[in-house]
Motif scaffolding. Structure first.
Motif, PDB file in Angstrom:
ATOM      1  N   GLU A  57     106.437  91.317  20.246  1.00 36.96           N
ATOM      2  CA  GLU A  57     106.321  90.476  20.890  1.00 36.96           C
ATOM      3  C   GLU A  57     104.643  90.685  21.063  1.00 36.96           C
ATOM      4  O   GLU A  57     104.191  91.551  20.891  1.00 36.96           O
ATOM      5  N   VAL A  58     104.246  89.232  20.352  1.00 39.69           N
ATOM      6  CA  VAL A  58     102.620  88.714  20.576  1.00 39.69           C
ATOM      7  C   VAL A  58     101.936  89.183  21.550  1.00 39.69           C
ATOM      8  O   VAL A  58     102.582  88.399  22.480  1.00 39.69           O
ATOM      9  N   THR A  59     101.067  90.145  21.606  1.00 41.22           N
ATOM     10  CA  THR A  59     100.491  90.756  22.927  1.00 41.22           C
ATOM     11  C   THR A  59      99.014  89.765  22.481  1.00 41.22           C
ATOM     12  O   THR A  59      97.678  89.418  24.138  1.00 41.22           O
ATOM     13  N   GLY A  60      98.622  89.751  21.691  1.00 42.02           N
ATOM     14  CA  GLY A  60      97.085  88.876  21.927  1.00 42.02           C
ATOM     15  C   GLY A  60      96.272  88.886  20.187  1.00 42.02           C
ATOM     16  O   GLY A  60      97.718  89.186  19.012  1.00 42.02           O
ATOM     17  N   TYR A  61      95.719  88.316  19.892  1.00 41.14           N
ATOM     18  CA  TYR A  61      95.474  88.230  18.790  1.00 41.14           C
ATOM     19  C   TYR A  61      93.739  88.232  18.335  1.00 41.14           C
ATOM     20  O   TYR A  61      92.811  88.183  19.074  1.00 41.14           O
ATOM     21  N   VAL A  62      93.592  89.203  17.054  1.00 48.24           N
ATOM     22  CA  VAL A  62      91.593  89.789  16.792  1.00 48.24           C
ATOM     23  C   VAL A  62      91.237  89.099  15.763  1.00 48.24           C
ATOM     24  O   VAL A  62      91.529  89.414  14.422  1.00 48.24           O
ATOM     25  N   VAL A  63      90.201  88.262  15.700  1.00 53.52           N
ATOM     26  CA  VAL A  63      89.589  88.139  14.390  1.00 53.52           C
ATOM     27  C   VAL A  63      88.525  88.443  13.834  1.00 53.52           C
ATOM     28  O   VAL A  63      87.670  88.703  14.554  1.00 53.52           O
ATOM     29  N   ASP A  64      88.413  89.195  12.703  1.00 54.88           N
ATOM     30  CA  ASP A  64      86.856  89.741  12.147  1.00 54.88           C
ATOM     31  C   ASP A  64      86.259  89.114  11.572  1.00 54.88           C
ATOM     32  O   ASP A  64      87.362  88.760  10.356  1.00 54.88           O
ATOM     33  N   VAL A  92      92.942  85.907  22.510  1.00 55.17           N
ATOM     34  CA  VAL A  92      92.595  85.452  21.349  1.00 55.17           C
ATOM     35  C   VAL A  92      91.013  86.458  21.591  1.00 55.17           C
ATOM     36  O   VAL A  92      90.441  85.966  22.461  1.00 55.17           O
ATOM     37  N   MET A  93      90.669  87.282  20.293  1.00 56.75           N
ATOM     38  CA  MET A  93      88.945  88.032  20.434  1.00 56.75           C
ATOM     39  C   MET A  93      89.263  87.539  19.384  1.00 56.75           C
ATOM     40  O   MET A  93      89.132  88.098  18.381  1.00 56.75           O
ATOM     41  N   LEU A  94      87.570  87.220  19.404  1.00 55.48           N
ATOM     42  CA  LEU A  94      86.474  86.960  17.985  1.00 55.48           C
ATOM     43  C   LEU A  94      84.882  87.998  18.169  1.00 55.48           C
ATOM     44  O   LEU A  94      84.931  88.763  19.072  1.00 55.48           O
ATOM     45  N   LEU A  95      85.586  88.541  16.721  1.00 51.70           N
ATOM     46  CA  LEU A  95      84.650  90.299  16.838  1.00 51.70           C
ATOM     47  C   LEU A  95      84.197  89.674  15.426  1.00 51.70           C
ATOM     48  O   LEU A  95      84.347  89.860  14.051  1.00 51.70           O
ATOM     49  N   GLY A  96      82.208  89.904  15.155  1.00 55.92           N
ATOM     50  CA  GLY A  96      82.168  89.299  14.546  1.00 55.92           C
ATOM     51  C   GLY A  96      80.885  91.270  14.009  1.00 55.92           C
ATOM     52  O   GLY A  96      79.987  90.573  15.446  1.00 55.92           O
ATOM     53  N   ASN A 132      93.074  80.232  23.364  1.00 56.18           N
ATOM     54  CA  ASN A 132      92.832  81.289  24.367  1.00 56.18           C
ATOM     55  C   ASN A 132      92.088  82.089  23.839  1.00 56.18           C
ATOM     56  O   ASN A 132      92.401  83.432  24.589  1.00 56.18           O
ATOM     57  N   VAL A 133      91.044  81.902  24.259  1.00 58.80           N
ATOM     58  CA  VAL A 133      89.817  82.985  23.667  1.00 58.80           C
ATOM     59  C   VAL A 133      89.450  83.497  24.923  1.00 58.80           C
ATOM     60  O   VAL A 133      88.674  82.707  25.787  1.00 58.80           O
ATOM     61  N   THR A 134      89.287  84.721  25.203  1.00 56.75           N
ATOM     62  CA  THR A 134      89.274  85.478  26.273  1.00 56.75           C
ATOM     63  C   THR A 134      87.726  86.237  25.934  1.00 56.75           C
ATOM     64  O   THR A 134      87.441  86.070  26.634  1.00 56.75           O
ATOM     65  N   HIS A 135      87.332  86.631  24.858  1.00 54.77           N
ATOM     66  CA  HIS A 135      86.713  88.014  24.348  1.00 54.77           C
ATOM     67  C   HIS A 135      86.052  87.913  23.073  1.00 54.77           C
ATOM     68  O   HIS A 135      86.567  86.782  22.178  1.00 54.77           O
ATOM     69  N   VAL A 136      84.730  88.061  23.511  1.00 52.57           N
ATOM     70  CA  VAL A 136      84.129  88.270  22.358  1.00 52.57           C
ATOM     71  C   VAL A 136      83.039  89.320  22.025  1.00 52.57           C
ATOM     72  O   VAL A 136      82.662  90.164  22.576  1.00 52.57           O
ATOM     73  N   ASP A 151      75.461  79.766  24.712  1.00 52.00           N
ATOM     74  CA  ASP A 151      76.164  79.392  25.377  1.00 52.00           C
ATOM     75  C   ASP A 151      77.694  79.580  25.332  1.00 52.00           C
ATOM     76  O   ASP A 151      78.434  79.256  24.319  1.00 52.00           O
ATOM     77  N   VAL A 152      78.218  80.149  26.057  1.00 52.43           N
ATOM     78  CA  VAL A 152      79.137  80.969  25.920  1.00 52.43           C
ATOM     79  C   VAL A 152      80.583  80.100  27.250  1.00 52.43           C
ATOM     80  O   VAL A 152      79.810  80.562  28.683  1.00 52.43           O
ATOM     81  N   PRO A 153      81.417  80.170  27.038  1.00 54.91           N
ATOM     82  CA  PRO A 153      82.052  79.474  28.728  1.00 54.91           C
ATOM     83  C   PRO A 153      82.449  80.632  29.510  1.00 54.91           C
ATOM     84  O   PRO A 153      82.436  81.628  29.007  1.00 54.91           O
ATOM     85  N   ALA A 154      82.046  80.528  31.029  1.00 54.97           N
ATOM     86  CA  ALA A 154      81.744  81.554  32.123  1.00 54.97           C
ATOM     87  C   ALA A 154      82.897  82.064  31.984  1.00 54.97           C
ATOM     88  O   ALA A 154      83.002  83.183  32.227  1.00 54.97           O
ATOM     89  N   ASN A 155      84.328  81.206  31.441  1.00 51.48           N
ATOM     90  CA  ASN A 155      85.279  82.249  31.357  1.00 51.48           C
ATOM     91  C   ASN A 155      85.577  83.001  30.474  1.00 51.48           C
ATOM     92  O   ASN A 155      87.044  84.302  30.161  1.00 51.48           O
ATOM     93  N   VAL A 156      85.035  83.151  29.540  1.00 48.37           N
ATOM     94  CA  VAL A 156      85.224  83.821  28.137  1.00 48.37           C
ATOM     95  C   VAL A 156      84.018  85.713  28.585  1.00 48.37           C
ATOM     96  O   VAL A 156      82.845  85.595  28.315  1.00 48.37           O
ATOM     97  N   GLN A 157      84.541  86.502  28.628  1.00 48.22           N
ATOM     98  CA  GLN A 157      84.311  87.716  28.374  1.00 48.22           C
ATOM     99  C   GLN A 157      83.107  88.251  26.933  1.00 48.22           C
ATOM    100  O   GLN A 157      84.110  87.478  26.239  1.00 48.22           O
ATOM    101  N   MET A 158      82.084  88.957  27.074  1.00 52.05           N
ATOM    102  CA  MET A 158      81.051  88.883  25.689  1.00 52.05           C
ATOM    103  C   MET A 158      80.569  90.217  25.974  1.00 52.05           C
ATOM    104  O   MET A 158      79.733  89.845  26.271  1.00 52.05           O
ATOM    105  N   LEU A 159      80.849  90.447  24.974  1.00 51.09           N
ATOM    106  CA  LEU A 159      80.117  91.784  24.853  1.00 51.09           C
ATOM    107  C   LEU A 159      79.629  91.817  23.337  1.00 51.09           C
ATOM    108  O   LEU A 159      79.655  91.242  22.473  1.00 51.09           O
ATOM    109  N   SER A 160      78.188  91.691  23.810  1.00 49.45           N
ATOM    110  CA  SER A 160      76.804  92.069  22.322  1.00 49.45           C
ATOM    111  C   SER A 160      76.672  93.763  22.219  1.00 49.45           C
ATOM    112  O   SER A 160      75.597  94.104  23.103  1.00 49.45           O
TER     113      SER A 160
END
Length: 456
Positions: free
Chosen positions: A256-263, A315-319, A340-344, A355-364
């Motif tokens: 079962e799919v639990t998440g997607y990571v975009v590189d 969904v995580m966006l990783l760049g 459902n983007v939850t992480h960046v 600006d990033v939505p307040a419900n999205v967790q972002m690590l820089s």
């Protein structure tokens, strides 16, 4: 990797201000309850049984009434205490507003001071020439004496010069009669790069890809994407397309799919205005930093659709570099489109003005000796959902921007229980929220090629 500092997240100004507000509300409630108790206490002063007892013991009743009056309405009584508590609540609210205003004022003051510095330099040619001569001469002497003429190494040791020069640019332009700020300057530059339409083509699939277990594994996957010859071996004369993106599909033991990571890799083509290259060229950089919807962003959305991410799973966006800019800039639109983007995660990316939505967790992740994260001349917002990790790593050249030598190592330390940074509360909170992407049993990587159409 040395001198690691973590800001934002659990330790952000926003969280501290929210704590002040919560405390002020609690204080108001305590003050109100105290006032209610005082009001209830006044009833005993005119209670019929108390008044009736005055016939039998008038002296005792007088003493009781006097003691109750002092306890209720005296200088240290319940009524005065209630008023004091509620005043403290108002003071806490005022402190929250003052902190927020001071934080915003500090950021605006720095931006305005740079703007005026740029305007002054070009508005007074004589002073500008003298300043440039003295400053430039001193810098040139330093480069010659201490860096053997290596300007790149000098710049890597003095990366703050990048912030100042970029921050001064709008003021310089304004002195020519075109009043602009940095955002307008970027938008004007973006107009010189045609965008076109995104065409997304599935390239290949790797059904037995490595399953990421932590931040370091996630960053290593991005590093492999950034070197496509590792993932996509070609024939001797067949070129490798470096402009692809990956979608890693994470699954549990039940398939079962639990998440997607975009590189999303960094810039691959450095082209001047008016020249169109790939979906990873200079035009995408400028467009994204100006806040525009880029061709690469459109490609990411289509790739997610093809990968099945319309199922609502996280969904995580990783760049890296440009990829981080596009990841951050894409987030609001992707969320609005139902993903459902939850992480960046961004690595070496100038994202302070995005600006990033307040419900999205972002690590820089930012290397202080990497000039690229400074290209927006802005610090990252100090908010609850945005954590910034800054560190020192200096090779004296553009290697300071590489994933492998810098950002992958930073991610490894954030994933290592033996590292001091591992235990930072903001880092721990972010890391502990990654279960959809790091607790999988299997993974599949799908590669997509994003190209432009409709551009001459």
């Amino acid at each position: 990797m040395t001198n690691v500092d973590v800001s934002g997240g659990m330790k952000s100004t926003t969280v501290q201000c929210d704590d002040l507000l919560a405390l002020s509300r609690l204080t108001d409630e305590v003050g109100e309850d105290t006032l209610k108790i005082a009001a209830a206490g006044h009833k005993f002063l005119v209670e019929p049984n108390v008044l009736a007892s005055s016939l039998l013991n008038p002296g005792g009743v007088v003493k009781f009434e006097a003691a109750m009056a002092v306890a209720l309405d005296g200088p240290h009584g319940l009524t005065a205490t209630s008023a004091g508590i509620r005043l403290r609540g108002e003071a806490l609210k005022a402190s929250k507003i003052a902190y927020e205003m001071a934080d915003e004022l500090a950021a605006k003051s720095l931006e305005v001071s740079r703007w005026f510095a740029g305007k002054a330099v070009t508005a007074t040619p004589t002073v500008a020439a003298a300043t440039a001569l003295l400053t430039g001469g001193a810098i040139a002497a330093d480069v010659h004496a201490n860096y053997d003429g290596d300007w790149m190494k000098w710049l890597m040791d003095h990366p703050g010069m990048v912030d100042n020069l970029i921050g001064m640019t709008p003021g310089m332009i304004s002195s020519l009669g075109i009043p602009v700020d940095l955002a307008t300057t970027l938008d004007l530059l973006a107009a010189t790069y045609p965008d076109g339409n995104a065409v997304v083509t599935p390239s290949r699939s790797h059904p037995h890809a490595d399953v990421p277990k932590d931040l370091h594994d996630l960053m290593e996957g991005l590093a492999m994407r950034n070197k496509p010859d590792v993932l996509e071996p070609r024939g001797k004369d067949e070129p490798v397309d470096p402009a692809n993106i990956d979608v890693r599909i994470i699954k549990n033991a039940q398939n079962e799919v639990t998440g997607y990571v975009v590189d999303i890799p960094g810039t691959k083509h450095w082209n001047p205005p008016g020249v169109v290259e790939s979906a990873n060229d200079t035009g995408v950089n400028v467009d994204a930093m100006a806040g525009n919807r880029t061709v690469l962003q459109k490609g990411i959305e289509e790739a997610l659709r093809m990968a099945g991410a319309t199922d609502g799973k996280p969904v995580m966006l990783l760049g890296h570099s440009q990829g981080g800019i596009v990841a951050a800039q894409s987030t609001p639109d992707l969320v609005a489109s139902g993903y459902n983007v939850t992480h960046v995660v961004t690595a070496g990316s100038p994202v302070g003005r995005i600006d990033v939505p307040a419900n999205v967790q972002m690590l820089s992740l930012e290397n202080r000796n990497d000039i690229v994260p400074r290209l927006d001349a802005a610090d990252n917002p100090d908010t609850a959902n945005r954590t910034t990790v800054k560190f020192d790593q200096n090779y004296g050249d553009f290697k300071n921007h590489n994933i492998e030598e810098n950002y992958s190592e930073a991610a490894r330390q954030l994933s290592d229980p033996g590292s001091k940074t591992y235990h930072d509360p903001a880092v721990a909170r972010y890391r502990d929220s990654l279960g959809a992407f790091t607790n999988g049993s299997q993974a599949e990587t799908r590669t997509y090629r994003v190209t432009r159409e409709g551009v001459n």
